[in-house]
Design a protein around this motif. Structure first.
Motif, short mmCIF file in Angstrom:
data_model
loop_
_atom_site.label_atom_id
_atom_site.label_comp_id
_atom_site.label_asym_id
_atom_site.label_seq_id
_atom_site.Cartn_x
_atom_site.Cartn_y
_atom_site.Cartn_z
N UNK A 50 1.19 -0.70 -0.04
CA UNK A 50 -0.22 -0.05 -0.17
C UNK A 50 0.68 0.74 0.04
N UNK A 51 2.48 1.21 0.50
CA UNK A 51 2.95 2.25 0.47
C UNK A 51 3.81 2.83 -0.96
N UNK A 52 4.13 1.85 -0.86
CA UNK A 52 5.41 1.80 -1.76
C UNK A 52 6.92 1.21 -2.05
N UNK A 53 6.99 1.42 -0.81
CA UNK A 53 8.03 1.75 -0.13
C UNK A 53 8.33 -0.06 0.27
N UNK A 54 8.25 -1.09 -0.46
CA UNK A 54 8.81 -2.59 -0.78
C UNK A 54 10.44 -3.24 -0.16
N UNK A 55 10.91 -2.24 0.56
CA UNK A 55 12.57 -3.40 1.02
C UNK A 55 11.99 -3.99 1.50
#
Length: 196
Positions: free
Chosen positions: A82-87
């Motif tokens: 949902x947030x876009x940062x998929x680290x």
């Protein structure tokens, strides 16, 4: 006497799975698996350990940054999507691949008592990590597999009595298999590997 499995603070068999895979317990169990590579007794496995530890660190950072949304692995993945940062999602994907490699190698070893560890892990590598590794990385893992100790020596390092090592090892691997399968299924169903 004690076994390697008795020294673990969390076994994969004891990681809570409801309402989802408990992130903190999973991290702890994964750290225990990384320590197993010390028993293999070769500097060639340092690269494998660093890779696993690096991916564990990504999960730890995410859990520390947002403990509520990251309390379970499923929640962590959903929040990152949902947030876009998929680290952490990428770290978990690679950690699961490494765990699956170890799982299959050790399962093969238990199922084939005359097969040496190097053969078990080579066969596991072919079906788990090799399809995702570049031609640059493959020789590193090939060297690590050739550096495996003899099966008999490795199992002695796991402790005694051997019956207990084998029964506790199977329970540990069964727990790991449930988690790896559950999470890989989720990655596929939600298309979480897209863009990683």
């Amino acid at each position: 006497m004690t076994t390697y499995f008795d020294t673990l603070t969390t076994s994969f068999a004891d990681v809570p799975l409801e309402p989802g895979v408990d992130t903190a317990k999973f991290i702890d169990a994964s750290k225990g698996l990384v320590k197993m590579f010390d028993l293999l007794g070769s500097a060639a496995f340092v690269v494998v350990q660093k890779d696993l530890n690096g991916n564990i660190a990504k999960l730890e950072a995410r859990l520390a940054a947002d403990p509520e949304k990251s309390a379970t692995l499923e929640g962590l993945l959903a929040a990152e999507a949902a947030e876009g940062d998929r680290t952490a999602s990428q770290g978990l994907m690679w950690l699961l691949r490494g765990l699956q490699f170890t799982l299959i190698g050790l399962q093969r070893s238990l199922e084939n008592p005359t097969e040496e560890l190097s053969a078990s892990f080579n066969k596991a590598y072919e079906t788990t990590l090799k399809p995702f590794h570049s031609w640059v990385v493959r020789p590193v893992f090939s060297l690590a597999m050739k550096s495996c100790p003899y099966r008999e020596d490795f199992y002695k390092k796991l402790g005694s009595p051997q019956e207990r090592v084998l029964s506790e090892g199977k329970k540990w691997l069964d727990g790991l298999e449930v988690i790896v399968t559950k999470m890989q299924t989720l990655y596929a169903e939600k298309n979480y590997t897209q863009g990683l």
